[in-house]
Design an enzyme around this catalytic site. Structure first.
Site, PDB file in Angstrom:
ATOM      1  N   CYS A   1      -3.179  -2.280   7.551  1.00  0.00           N
ATOM      2  CA  CYS A   1      -2.987  -3.287   6.507  1.00  0.00           C
ATOM      3  C   CYS A   1      -1.740  -4.136   6.711  1.00  0.00           C
ATOM      4  O   CYS A   1      -1.740  -5.326   6.390  1.00  0.00           O
ATOM      5  CB  CYS A   1      -2.958  -2.616   5.142  1.00  0.00           C
ATOM      6  SG  CYS A   1      -4.559  -1.893   4.679  1.00  0.00           S
TER       7      CYS A   1
ATOM      8  N   LYS B   1      -6.341  -5.260  -3.774  1.00  0.00           N
ATOM      9  CA  LYS B   1      -7.130  -5.703  -2.629  1.00  0.00           C
ATOM     10  C   LYS B   1      -8.159  -4.651  -2.225  1.00  0.00           C
ATOM     11  O   LYS B   1      -7.915  -3.455  -2.307  1.00  0.00           O
ATOM     12  CB  LYS B   1      -6.234  -6.047  -1.441  1.00  0.00           C
ATOM     13  CG  LYS B   1      -5.435  -4.898  -0.855  1.00  0.00           C
ATOM     14  CD  LYS B   1      -4.403  -5.426   0.145  1.00  0.00           C
ATOM     15  CE  LYS B   1      -3.643  -4.302   0.818  1.00  0.00           C
ATOM     16  NZ  LYS B   1      -4.445  -3.562   1.803  1.00  0.00           N
TER      17      LYS B   1
ATOM     18  N   ASP C   1       0.782  -1.250   0.000  1.00  0.00           N
ATOM     19  CA  ASP C   1       0.000   0.000   0.000  1.00  0.00           C
ATOM     20  C   ASP C   1       0.808   1.291   0.000  1.00  0.00           C
ATOM     21  O   ASP C   1       0.310   2.332   0.457  1.00  0.00           O
ATOM     22  CB  ASP C   1      -0.957   0.029   1.202  1.00  0.00           C
ATOM     23  CG  ASP C   1      -2.001  -1.060   1.154  1.00  0.00           C
ATOM     24  OD1 ASP C   1      -2.065  -1.786   0.143  1.00  0.00           O
ATOM     25  OD2 ASP C   1      -2.739  -1.208   2.140  1.00  0.00           O
TER      26      ASP C   1
END
Length: 223
Positions: free
Chosen positions: A167, A134, A34
């Protein structure tokens, strides 16, 4: 302080030091989570911009440069480099998980082809390096990453990315539950604040992963 004694929670405060970590390049992957353009956008509100300034400084001065070095080293060693990014497949985000639809900071509408959903330029994937998309916090839960890792014979995963307490933590826990060995590189991760970052590392260390610094990683590689 060595990785063997750092980031100890109540559970492991008096535990024996862990055994040495051994990583085989052919069975190890580097997973970058991310680190996307949207998270480096400075808020227009000056109060919010000031609140987030320490995070931006850590990202630009520490996390991104260290992650770039990890990626370069992994490529040189023949270690698989894999990227995970938050990106919905539908423009209106109908395919997102509930956690990414809730109001507030975690509300994320990042269509997969939009510029702000892309990996930052200094860390761009190359050639046939895999990127999983995702709509969940865990990179395993909402993708076929588990299958990909198993198919490629991966046993250990080195993790970098953001956010440590969201995350990254969710992915690390999922990896551990699937019996992967997990190493989290502390200075290639960040949370919104250093307090959140360090607190989460104490929680996940020794149970779900081993937390190390980037300059300690080199000693773990085996031919």
């Amino acid at each position: 302080m060595s990785w063997k004694t750092a980031y100890r929670s109540f559970y492991y405060e008096h535990a024996e030091p862990p055994e040495d970590i051994e990583l085989q390049p052919q069975s190890t992957a580097l997973l970058v989570i991310d680190i996307q353009n949207t998270y480096l956008e400075v808020p227009e509100n000056p109060i919010e911009a000031a609140r987030w300034q320490p995070f931006f400084e850590r990202m630009n001065k520490t996390v991104i440069p260290n992650t770039a070095r990890l990626i370069e080293d992994a490529r040189a060693r023949g270690v698989e480099v894999i990227f995970a990014r938050i990106a919905c497949l539908k423009d209106d985000g109908r395919d997102r998980s509930l956690s990414q639809k809730k109001p507030g900071f975690n509300y994320l509408l990042l269509p997969k082809d939009r510029p702000d959903s892309q990996v930052v330029d200094p860390l761009q994937p190359q050639a046939d390096e895999i990127t999983v998309l995702k709509t969940t916090d865990s990179a395993l839960t909402g993708t076929n990453l588990r299958l990909i890792l198993h198919n490629m014979g991966i046993k250990d995963v080195v993790v970098a990315g953001i956010f440590t307490d969201q995350c990254v933590s969710s992915t690390v826990r999922s990896l551990a539950d699937e019996s992967f060995g997990v190493v989290v590189v502390e200075d290639a991760c960040a949370a919104a604040t250093d307090q959140l970052h360090h607190h989460e590392l104490e929680i996940i260390n020794m149970i779900y992963c081993h937390v190390v610094k980037s300059d300690e990683l080199a000693e773990f590689w085996r031919p």
